[in-house]
Motif scaffolding. Sequence first.
Motif, mmCIF file in Angstrom:
data_model
loop_
_atom_site.group_PDB
_atom_site.id
_atom_site.type_symbol
_atom_site.label_atom_id
_atom_site.label_comp_id
_atom_site.label_asym_id
_atom_site.label_seq_id
_atom_site.Cartn_x
_atom_site.Cartn_y
_atom_site.Cartn_z
ATOM 1 N N ILE A 1 0.608 -1.295 -0.113
ATOM 2 C CA ILE A 1 0.167 -0.003 -0.149
ATOM 3 C C ILE A 1 0.645 1.204 -0.314
ATOM 4 O O ILE A 1 1.646 1.606 1.392
ATOM 5 C CB ILE A 1 -0.779 -0.132 0.816
ATOM 6 C CG1 ILE A 1 -2.095 -1.156 1.084
ATOM 7 C CG2 ILE A 1 -1.781 1.465 1.663
ATOM 8 C CD1 ILE A 1 -2.505 -1.171 0.073
ATOM 9 N N GLU B 1 1.356 5.447 -0.273
ATOM 10 C CA GLU B 1 0.641 6.723 -0.161
ATOM 11 C C GLU B 1 1.474 7.400 -0.343
ATOM 12 O O GLU B 1 2.542 7.948 0.686
ATOM 13 C CB GLU B 1 -0.464 6.908 1.341
ATOM 14 C CG GLU B 1 -1.364 5.406 1.122
ATOM 15 C CD GLU B 1 -1.612 5.295 2.657
ATOM 16 O OE1 GLU B 1 -2.124 6.203 3.264
ATOM 17 O OE2 GLU B 1 -3.088 4.461 2.933
ATOM 18 N N ASN B 2 1.148 8.612 -1.222
ATOM 19 C CA ASN B 2 1.925 9.813 -1.029
ATOM 20 C C ASN B 2 3.175 9.044 -1.650
ATOM 21 O O ASN B 2 3.809 9.722 -1.073
ATOM 22 C CB ASN B 2 2.315 10.824 -0.271
ATOM 23 C CG ASN B 2 0.763 11.050 0.569
ATOM 24 O OD1 ASN B 2 -0.190 11.473 -0.809
ATOM 25 N ND2 ASN B 2 0.569 11.627 1.728
ATOM 26 N N ASP B 3 3.378 8.467 -2.344
ATOM 27 C CA ASP B 3 4.446 7.973 -2.685
ATOM 28 C C ASP B 3 5.284 7.277 -1.784
ATOM 29 O O ASP B 3 6.484 7.281 -1.889
ATOM 30 C CB ASP B 3 5.172 9.320 -3.523
ATOM 31 C CG ASP B 3 4.625 9.301 -4.538
ATOM 32 O OD1 ASP B 3 3.843 8.804 -5.073
ATOM 33 O OD2 ASP B 3 5.447 10.997 -4.591
ATOM 34 N N GLU B 4 5.647 7.288 -0.809
ATOM 35 C CA GLU B 4 5.618 6.274 0.206
ATOM 36 C C GLU B 4 4.748 4.813 0.528
ATOM 37 O O GLU B 4 3.918 4.429 0.912
ATOM 38 C CB GLU B 4 5.645 6.615 1.361
ATOM 39 C CG GLU B 4 6.448 8.265 0.848
ATOM 40 C CD GLU B 4 7.872 8.117 1.960
ATOM 41 O OE1 GLU B 4 8.089 6.735 1.884
ATOM 42 O OE2 GLU B 4 8.741 9.072 1.001
ATOM 43 N N VAL C 1 3.297 2.660 3.495
ATOM 44 C CA VAL C 1 3.229 2.710 4.620
ATOM 45 C C VAL C 1 3.065 0.675 5.265
ATOM 46 O O VAL C 1 2.804 0.900 6.778
ATOM 47 C CB VAL C 1 1.973 3.166 5.027
ATOM 48 C CG1 VAL C 1 2.582 4.692 3.377
ATOM 49 C CG2 VAL C 1 0.758 2.919 3.497
ATOM 50 N N ARG D 1 -7.067 -1.557 3.154
ATOM 51 C CA ARG D 1 -7.133 -0.391 2.042
ATOM 52 C C ARG D 1 -6.841 -0.448 0.639
ATOM 53 O O ARG D 1 -6.452 -2.024 0.374
ATOM 54 C CB ARG D 1 -5.984 0.130 2.755
ATOM 55 C CG ARG D 1 -4.944 0.942 3.988
ATOM 56 C CD ARG D 1 -4.554 1.679 4.031
ATOM 57 N NE ARG D 1 -4.593 1.609 5.562
ATOM 58 C CZ ARG D 1 -3.316 2.715 6.568
ATOM 59 N NH1 ARG D 1 -2.499 3.901 5.761
ATOM 60 N NH2 ARG D 1 -3.089 2.586 8.057
#
Length: 421
Positions: free
Chosen positions: A231, A233-236, A238, A326
């Motif tokens: 997953i 999110e914001n290119d990171e 998580v 998610r």
Amino acid sequence: MNTKLPEAEQLKLDSRYLRGTIAEGLDDVVTGSISEDDNKLTKFHGSYMQDHRDLRDERRRQKLEPLYSFMVRLRIAGGVVTPQQWLGLDAIADDCSNGTLRITTRQTFQYHEVLKKDLRSLMQQVNALGLDTKGACGDVNRNVVTNVNPHQSSVHAEVHQISQAISDHLCWQSGAYAEIWLDETCVYQPGKSEEPFYGDRYLPRKFKIGIAIPPENDSDVLANDIALIAIIENDELVGFNVAVGGGMGMTYGETATFPRLATMAGFVPKDQIVKACETIAAIQRDFGDRSVRAHARFKYTIDDHGIEWFNEKFTEYHGEAMTAARPFELVRNGDRFGWIQGEDGQWHLTLYIYSGRVADTEALQLRTALREIAKVHTGEFRMTCNQNLIIANISPEQKPVIEQLVEQYQLDIGERVRHYV
């Protein structure tokens, strides 16, 4: 009450943590084979015995034993090797094998037609490269596979590190490997445990973990006992959605066996994922069916007990429940051939490898070509779950050098599909 263990379980229990009489069998020069019990145990060490089927009748007529040899499979989490390791593995193919390397669907190499007298040398040469064959077969966690997505270079690097951490954490620990193959002193003491996680009976059956980085799914992630879906999110990165109980195998004629896709269980943050994988494997260790081997895979444990039961056990063993899964989307499972530039400016070249066979033929000097590339390459090689190969992390300055070798040897970059025979 009958308390006799099934044969496979008794063999593991009596094996002295996977030693059996493998060492004695290797030293027996009268035969090219080992005993059937030891053949079952060598699977844990990454090898199993075969015989040359085409020569069976002829050797029988000559009153010779079958021409035995061994397949050896490496443990290479995520399918990544350095150019130096590639060159070493290539040399082993001539020294101990049949002059070929085979890329598998679980991102590792297999050697074929290894004679018994060469097994120890092969294992020692592999070990000298910083690699091993532990758990490439057997009732333990197998090679951890991951998506290979050149576009997301930083995420791929992080996922590869996680795959390596999972593989190392769930690797069996017995001193048997070093004693049998690397000539180290025997450390076995009756009554003393050498496997803090697996115990003396290991897992009920093989156990597979796969990781996917959406939208790619070349790892067929839901066909694994543990499916980890990254997953981002914001290119990171998580964490991972976790699904459990996948597996495509079945036994013909046995209606109690069937293929099954993994069931979604929830989300785990990335800093807990290694522990979570241990927890899930421990549930299978403790509750998997050890009485009927055809029913011993984790998919049947999940199917028999249900996902709610699993989540309760996970919370009990792990000390913390998973949170809700998610959103994600998996849309592709094939390799994208040719040149691709990653987010960091590095280049990646995906080559088509027919059936994963790295060999020289009259039509194509593939093995020679990859050897020459390894001599100048400064990145790494990544094997894909489709048995293809990525020459990864090529700098813009080095790209013309690799391009020249690809053209010189007429390597297939997906513009054409040829059968190399």
